[in-house]
Design an enzyme around this catalytic site. Structure first.
Site, short mmCIF file in Angstrom:
data_model
loop_
_atom_site.label_atom_id
_atom_site.label_comp_id
_atom_site.label_asym_id
_atom_site.label_seq_id
_atom_site.Cartn_x
_atom_site.Cartn_y
_atom_site.Cartn_z
N THR A 18 0.83 -1.17 0.11
CA THR A 18 0.14 0.08 0.09
C THR A 18 0.94 1.20 -0.05
OG1 THR A 18 -0.39 -0.11 2.39
CG2 THR A 18 -2.20 -0.76 1.11
N ARG A 26 -8.08 -7.95 -3.19
CA ARG A 26 -8.78 -9.35 -3.12
C ARG A 26 -8.81 -9.74 -1.63
NH1 ARG A 26 -6.72 -13.62 -6.52
NH2 ARG A 26 -7.80 -14.91 -5.28
N GLN A 93 0.99 -12.97 -1.44
CA GLN A 93 -0.26 -13.21 -1.68
C GLN A 93 -0.41 -11.94 -2.82
OE1 GLN A 93 -1.73 -12.91 2.48
NE2 GLN A 93 -3.07 -14.12 1.63
N ASP A 96 2.03 -8.08 -7.63
CA ASP A 96 2.59 -6.90 -8.17
C ASP A 96 4.04 -7.03 -8.48
OD1 ASP A 96 3.86 -6.78 -5.71
OD2 ASP A 96 2.20 -5.61 -4.86
N HIS A 113 -0.76 -16.24 -5.60
CA HIS A 113 -1.74 -15.84 -6.49
C HIS A 113 -1.26 -15.29 -8.10
CE1 HIS A 113 -4.10 -14.77 -2.50
NE2 HIS A 113 -4.26 -15.93 -2.79
N CYS A 124 -3.40 -23.35 -24.13
CA CYS A 124 -1.99 -24.06 -24.17
C CYS A 124 -1.05 -23.66 -23.39
CB CYS A 124 -1.50 -23.97 -25.51
SG CYS A 124 -0.63 -22.20 -25.80
N ASN A 212 0.79 -6.30 11.39
CA ASN A 212 -0.57 -5.97 10.78
C ASN A 212 -1.15 -4.82 11.52
OD1 ASN A 212 -2.04 -6.60 8.04
ND2 ASN A 212 -3.75 -7.19 9.58
N ILE A 230 4.05 -0.86 8.49
CA ILE A 230 4.91 -1.74 8.05
C ILE A 230 6.03 -1.25 7.38
CG2 ILE A 230 5.23 -3.24 5.90
CD1 ILE A 230 2.10 -3.65 6.08
ZN ZN Z 1 -2.00 -20.52 -26.52
#
Ligand code: ZN
Length: 249
Positions: A18, A26, A93, A96, A113, A124, A212, A230
């Site tokens: 942040t 999320r 998590q 970025d 994530h 593919c 936190n 933080i």
């Molecule tokens: Zn493909």
């Protein structure tokens, strides 16, 4: 007798980014949860079935201010710890890529994530840089298909309705079980299975430090709970760990 250097594991959540200007997308109180239309762009079934959602998703990616985000003091502190010779692994998590951009060795970072800096073909599985896909969007392709097979391309992030990569998850579990210090930073520890890693680390004897702003369900298991920002708390903790490690070497 040479002692093994303690392994430091860091679980980082949205809160570490942040200060770099990237909002929490999320988390339980994240942007997506408060904006169902935005959440659709990251919901796998909707993304796959609705071309208009995909076009909107590509415009959102193209215009995202997150591409200009720079690592902050907390990301830099992790790099200092690595450069001090302390074995460190980051489980993040975040999508970025700021830990790597700060200079941390990429193989030391597990992205639970996925990453927004790459695209992946849903047919593919070919991967490529997000920057190249965005160049195609800027050049006029509203929903650029996979150049290898024509399949639907998406950001290489784990969307809602997708499973985490089991290999990444099992590696994260092994790190949580084997580390000596486990630092959970900027995460509410409310999203599973990431949150359970903190409990696993504590069960296996690691010193659990939680940094936190808000209380987390794992605070009772922690050796130390830090509520200060933080940007100052993490550098202070990691610089101390680096110093301890050097003195004990
Ligand atoms: Zn493909």
């Amino acid at each position: 007798m040479a002692q093994r250097k303690p392994l430091v594991a860091l679980l980082s959540g949205a809160g570490i980014s942040t200060d770099s200007g990237i909002p929490d997308y999320r988390g339980p109180n994240g942007v997506w949860r408060r904006d169902p239309e935005a959440e659709k762009l990251s919901t796998y079934d909707v993304y796959m079935s609705d071309p208009e959602v995909r076009r909107r998703a590509w415009r959102t990616r193209r215009d995202s201010p997150a591409w200009n985000a720079r690592p902050n003091a907390a990301h830099e502190a992790v790099v200092r710890l690595e450069r001090a010779g302390v074995p460190v692994r980051v489980i993040t998590q975040n999508v970025d890529g700021l830990h790597q951009l700060a200079g941390l060795t990429p193989r030391k970072v597990l992205e639970l994530h996925g990453t927004a800096r790459e695209v992946v073909c849903t047919k593919c599985s070919a991967r490529g840089p997000m920057a190249e896909a965005l160049e195609r969007v800027v050049a006029g392709e509203e929903d650029p298909p996979c150049l290898a097979c024509g399949g639907i391309l998406k950001s290489a992030t784990v969307m809602f309705g997708q499973r985490l990569d089991p290999r990444v998850l099992s590696e994260a579990v092994a790190i949580a079980k084997g580390c000596d210090v486990f630092v959970a930073v900027g995460t509410s520890l409310q999203v599973q299975p990431a949150a359970s890693l903190a409990g696993l680390a504590a069960e296996h004897g690691a010193r659990l430090v939680i940094i936190n702003a808000e209380p987390t369900p794992y605070d009772p298991l922690a050796t130390e709970v830090v509520r200060t920002p933080i940007g100052t708390a993490l550098p202070a903790l990691l610089d101390t760990l680096a110093k301890e490690s050097t003195e004990n070497a």
